[in-house]
Design an enzyme around this catalytic site. Structure first.
Site, PDB file in Angstrom:
ATOM      1  CE  LYS A  23      -3.718   2.522   2.626  1.00  0.00           C
ATOM      2  NZ  LYS A  23      -4.826   1.636   3.284  1.00  0.00           N
ATOM      3  CG  ASP A  51     -13.876   5.757   6.703  1.00  0.00           C
ATOM      4  OD1 ASP A  51     -14.886   5.628   6.370  1.00  0.00           O
ATOM      5  OD2 ASP A  51     -12.848   5.871   5.801  1.00  0.00           O
TER       6      ASP A  51
HETATM    7  N1  LIG Z   1      -5.074  -6.578   2.971  1.00  0.00           N
HETATM    8  C1  LIG Z   1      -5.347  -6.366   1.580  1.00  0.00           C
HETATM    9  N2  LIG Z   1      -5.645  -7.031   0.657  1.00  0.00           N
HETATM   10  C2  LIG Z   1      -6.422  -6.996  -0.479  1.00  0.00           C
HETATM   11  N3  LIG Z   1      -6.598  -6.227  -0.902  1.00  0.00           N
HETATM   12  C3  LIG Z   1      -6.566  -4.699   0.091  1.00  0.00           C
HETATM   13  C4  LIG Z   1      -6.210  -5.588   0.897  1.00  0.00           C
HETATM   14  N4  LIG Z   1      -5.693  -3.428   1.489  1.00  0.00           N
HETATM   15  C5  LIG Z   1      -6.573  -2.448  -0.094  1.00  0.00           C
HETATM   16  N5  LIG Z   1      -6.600  -4.001  -0.345  1.00  0.00           N
HETATM   17  C6  LIG Z   1      -8.103  -3.076  -1.744  1.00  0.00           C
HETATM   18  O1  LIG Z   1      -7.809  -2.156  -2.081  1.00  0.00           O
HETATM   19  C7  LIG Z   1      -8.943  -0.645  -1.381  1.00  0.00           C
HETATM   20  C8  LIG Z   1      -8.559   0.278  -0.963  1.00  0.00           C
HETATM   21  O2  LIG Z   1      -7.324   0.717   0.093  1.00  0.00           O
HETATM   22  P1  LIG Z   1      -8.058   1.119   1.075  1.00  0.00           P
HETATM   23  O3  LIG Z   1      -9.416   1.122   1.839  1.00  0.00           O
HETATM   24  O4  LIG Z   1      -6.918   0.253   2.543  1.00  0.00           O
HETATM   25  O5  LIG Z   1      -7.391   2.514   0.875  1.00  0.00           O
HETATM   26  P2  LIG Z   1      -7.743   4.162   0.755  1.00  0.00           P
HETATM   27  O6  LIG Z   1      -6.655   4.626  -0.014  1.00  0.00           O
HETATM   28  O7  LIG Z   1      -7.322   4.042   2.357  1.00  0.00           O
HETATM   29  O8  LIG Z   1      -8.653   3.775   0.786  1.00  0.00           O
HETATM   30  P3  LIG Z   1     -10.289   4.908   0.748  1.00  0.00           P
HETATM   31  O9  LIG Z   1      -9.357   6.792   1.488  1.00  0.00           O
HETATM   32  O10 LIG Z   1     -11.045   5.609  -0.502  1.00  0.00           O
HETATM   33  O11 LIG Z   1     -11.075   4.264   1.434  1.00  0.00           O
HETATM   34  C9  LIG Z   1      -9.403  -1.449  -0.851  1.00  0.00           C
HETATM   35  O12 LIG Z   1     -10.899  -1.804  -1.055  1.00  0.00           O
HETATM   36  C10 LIG Z   1      -9.257  -3.288  -0.792  1.00  0.00           C
HETATM   37  O13 LIG Z   1     -10.214  -3.608  -2.131  1.00  0.00           O
END
Ligand SMILES: Nc1ncnc2c1ncn2[C@@H]1O[C@H](COP(=O)(O)OP(=O)(O)OP(=O)(O)O)[C@@H](O)[C@H]1O
Length: 480
Positions: free
Chosen positions: A123, A228
């Protein structure tokens, strides 16, 4: 950016990375790092820093930009990604990076694998991606540090997320297993499943509803509120087991608005189950009735909004049990300076970053340029960060009235429509204003474009052109 060209990592030399790291270090207190400073920091054995800079610009890991006072180098997103990945790969944590599997508002999610081919999730936090340009134009967010905050904010988000994930995983909460982090990158376990927003049908909605409500309560019992907790941040495994992701916004149960955040999480789940699975239940947890503190995860992770005086009280209680009554009386005296002060001992950098985060969120959600002009709850005003040295704020610290709510968005949309229909401004006036706005946008875009220059040679050409113009302008002045 679609895929990483990791092959490039192999062809970048040790000196290339040294120079890239030197630019990163220089950016701690320079928005654009002059070549001379890069050379001093990098201290290459055989010199030739300039050549490496040019090569890195060609690979788009650096960009050479025009500043107000001088030109210099800036680390690009790609450059920062490479630095993090290089470190992770040299620690044998990541061996390859694959496709992008998710995009968040402030992050990109990639598949990654270690040497044995075990799949993981990478990430990459990209805080400020949506609002940085606007802030960059103003440049006041630098405050005294004059740093390029997107870099530090993204790192801060990654550190926070890793800390929450680690603490929760150690307490057996259903979260992905954290593996490592570096700079703005977090490596975690890949969860096989689907985000709840993509699930159309459930075998047993009641069971899952119960599990999610239990999860909200057990998190609160440990001192944390997700903040959230919605269908986008819950992944369901094949057995319909919920796994929570995305934690940077978590708040403490001692936060001034804890009850609001708790209720919002509960309502989010209730609403979703009602709309998607036609499941409604009158049983749901209430903050004051069902939450019973059993752990201090908020203090361990320094979640937003935890009160320093509560930590002091807990610390005091520990000392009482250790040292007896005498220790207790001393402690009560020490407590005076910490009343209601949040995270008062956070490092200066972190405080500044939190302030920037607040500013960035205000600008993005509320479209407010000058934070000091925002009125909250009648007389409470958010002060300009520069003058508010001692308070620490984060997005979660906003009173409920300032944070954008789903209903607010809907209401605002409705308001916008009704304003549009009952508008008293003449069409000509609107046309003229729109034209002006378009022109302003065009000028802004042109200005942004003019910031990126191709290389140092262009700076030389530019200064020659300027000199030529000056010479032309003053040609023949001696005759007068
Ligand atoms: N550990 C994981 N395993 C599988 N898929 C994941 C994982 N972490 C994240 N994802 C995928 O990536 C997408 C985005 O992740 P995440 O929600 O952590 O990002 P974000 O930038 O914090 O999103 P937002 O702020 O828009 O909610 C998730 O909806 C999921 O589909």
């Amino acid at each position: 950016m679609g895929r990483f060209n990791l092959v490039m990592l192999r062809y970048l030399t040790r000196d290339d990375f040294r120079v890239l790291t030197a630019v990163e270090m220089g950016m701690k207190n320079h928005e654009l790092v002059p070549a001379s400073l890069v050379a001093v920091i990098a201290r290459l054995k055989h010199g030739g820093c300039h050549k490496h800079l040019q090569e890195l610009c060609k690979q788009k890991l650096l960009s050479y930009e025009r500043g107000r006072k001088y030109d210099g180098y800036r680390l690009t997103n790609l450059g920062y990604d490479y630095l993090a990945l290089k470190t992770l790969s040299s620690q044998d944590i990541v061996n390859s990076v694959g496709n992008k599997i998710g995009v968040g508002k402030e992050s990109d999610i990639y598949l990654a694998a270690d040497e044995e081919g075990k799949e993981m999730v990478l990430k990459i936090h990209r805080l400020g991606r949506t609002s940085f340009r606007k802030i960059k134009e103003k440049r006041d967010y630098h405050l005294h540090r004059k740093s390029s905050s997107w870099l530090y904010l993204s790192r801060l988000a990654a550190v926070k997320e890793f800390a929450f994930m680690k603490a929760l995983h150690e307490r057996d909460f259903p979260v992905p297993k954290p593996i490592a982090f570096n700079r703005h990158c977090v490596i975690m376990e890949l969860i096989q499943g689907q985000t709840m927003c993509n699930v159309r049908e459930l075998n047993d909605p009641e069971l899952l509803y119960g599990k999610l409500m239990d999860l909200i309560v057990s998190l609160a019992n440990a001192g944390l509120i997700h903040g959230d907790f919605n269908e986008f941040n819950i992944i369901l495994t094949e057995d319909e087991e919920p796994i929570i992701i995305d934690f940077p916004q978590m708040v403490s149960t001692t936060h001034a608005d804890a009850e609001f955040y708790f209720d919002r999480d509960v309502q989010c789940v209730r609403e979703y189950f009602r709309k998607r699975f036609a499941f409604e239940s009158d049983t749901y947890p209430k903050f004051h009735e069902d939450v019973e503190r059993q752990d201090n995860l908020d203090i361990d992770t320094e979640a937003s909004g935890f009160m320093k005086n509560i930590r002091d009280q807990i610390q005091g209680a520990i000392e009482i049990s250790e040292e007896g009554i005498a220790g207790a009386t001393d402690d009560s005296g020490d407590d005076t300076d910490g009343d209601d002060e949040e995270c008062g001992d956070a490092p200066a950098d972190e405080r500044e970053e939190n302030r920037y985060l607040q500013r960035s969120i205000m600008e993005r959600f509320l479209g407010v340029d000058d934070i000091s002009t925002v009125e909250v709850d009648g007389d409470r005003k958010l002060q300009p960060p520069a003058t508010d040295e001692d308070s620490v704020t984060s997005p979660a610290d906003f009173p409920a009235s300032v944070m954008p709510q789903r209903e607010d968005v809907a209401v605002n949309r409705h308001l916008a429509q009704s304003i549009a229909t009952s508008c008293t401004i003449s069409p000509e006036d609107i046309r003229a204003r729109t034209k002006k706005q378009l022109q302003q946008k065009k000028n802004r875009d042109a200005y942004k474009k003019s910031l990126v220059v191709k290389g140092e040679s262009s700076a030389v050409t530019r200064s020659r052109r300027d000199n030529r113009d000056v010479v032309k302008q003053y040609a023949g002045w001696e005759e007068f």
